[in-house]
Scaffold this motif. Sequence first.
Motif, PDB file in Angstrom:
ATOM      1  N   LYS A   1       0.853  -1.192   0.000  1.00 38.64           N
ATOM      2  CA  LYS A   1       0.000   0.000   0.000  1.00 38.64           C
ATOM      3  C   LYS A   1       0.887   1.240   0.000  1.00 38.64           C
ATOM      4  O   LYS A   1       1.985   1.243   0.543  1.00 38.64           O
ATOM      5  CB  LYS A   1      -0.856   0.031   1.256  1.00 38.64           C
ATOM      6  N   GLN A   2       0.358   2.293  -0.571  1.00 32.30           N
ATOM      7  CA  GLN A   2       1.046   3.576  -0.541  1.00 32.30           C
ATOM      8  C   GLN A   2       0.675   4.261   0.766  1.00 32.30           C
ATOM      9  O   GLN A   2      -0.503   4.382   1.105  1.00 32.30           O
ATOM     10  CB  GLN A   2       0.619   4.447  -1.725  1.00 32.30           C
ATOM     11  N   VAL A   3       1.644   4.674   1.517  1.00 29.00           N
ATOM     12  CA  VAL A   3       1.393   5.323   2.799  1.00 29.00           C
ATOM     13  C   VAL A   3       1.876   6.762   2.718  1.00 29.00           C
ATOM     14  O   VAL A   3       3.012   7.028   2.321  1.00 29.00           O
ATOM     15  CB  VAL A   3       2.132   4.575   3.938  1.00 29.00           C
ATOM     16  N   LYS A   4       0.986   7.690   3.079  1.00 28.31           N
ATOM     17  CA  LYS A   4       1.358   9.096   3.064  1.00 28.31           C
ATOM     18  C   LYS A   4       1.946   9.436   4.422  1.00 28.31           C
ATOM     19  O   LYS A   4       1.339   9.188   5.460  1.00 28.31           O
ATOM     20  CB  LYS A   4       0.133   9.957   2.780  1.00 28.31           C
ATOM     21  N   LYS A   5       3.101  10.028   4.390  1.00 24.98           N
ATOM     22  CA  LYS A   5       3.789  10.353   5.631  1.00 24.98           C
ATOM     23  C   LYS A   5       3.261  11.686   6.150  1.00 24.98           C
ATOM     24  O   LYS A   5       3.268  12.684   5.456  1.00 24.98           O
ATOM     25  CB  LYS A   5       5.287  10.428   5.371  1.00 24.98           C
ATOM     26  N   GLU A   6       2.799  11.691   7.393  1.00 26.24           N
ATOM     27  CA  GLU A   6       2.264  12.904   8.001  1.00 26.24           C
ATOM     28  C   GLU A   6       3.364  13.570   8.825  1.00 26.24           C
ATOM     29  O   GLU A   6       4.145  12.917   9.498  1.00 26.24           O
ATOM     30  CB  GLU A   6       1.082  12.563   8.896  1.00 26.24           C
ATOM     31  N   ASP A   7       3.381  14.871   8.726  1.00 29.28           N
ATOM     32  CA  ASP A   7       4.374  15.625   9.491  1.00 29.28           C
ATOM     33  C   ASP A   7       3.915  15.737  10.935  1.00 29.28           C
ATOM     34  O   ASP A   7       2.787  16.118  11.230  1.00 29.28           O
ATOM     35  CB  ASP A   7       4.539  17.028   8.900  1.00 29.28           C
TER      36      ASP A   7
END
Length: 161
Positions: A121-127
């Motif tokens: 899965k593509q995981v969006k990195k949160e700041d």
Amino acid sequence: MLQIAATELEKEHAAKEQEKAAYLAEHCPSLQLPSSMQDLQELCKKLHAKIEEVDEERYDTEMKLQKTTKELEDLGQKLFDLRGKFKRPPLKRVRMSADAMLRALLGSKHKVCMDLRANLKQVKKEDTEKEKDLRDVGDWRKNIEEKSGMEGRKKMFEGGE
């Protein structure tokens, strides 16, 4: 030379034949078959009795052998357990891709493509706040470069007054 060797071989052969005949005469007496039917039956009964004795001895020795081998295996296992060290065989590194491994296992007829990254899965990195704070502080190397040399020391003295 060859004649002497041939005569020696003949002598050895004759000596072996004599030893064989002497051994057979000593251990295997000649068989005297009785003429009457009743004597033959008695001889057969005696032979059967000897055969049974020999079979019993053979069975006993086989059972003793099996028992001792089982005891040896048990003692070997106990010894192995008491040592407590289990030797691990050295593993060899296999340089083979998953596709090549599947081809080797399944054969070249089966077309199997195994792309392991396709199923991820593509995981969006949160700041996070900590990362923002670290970015605001900046790189520590810049601060050291600014303070190094005479200019940096001069600024330290001016700022300290």
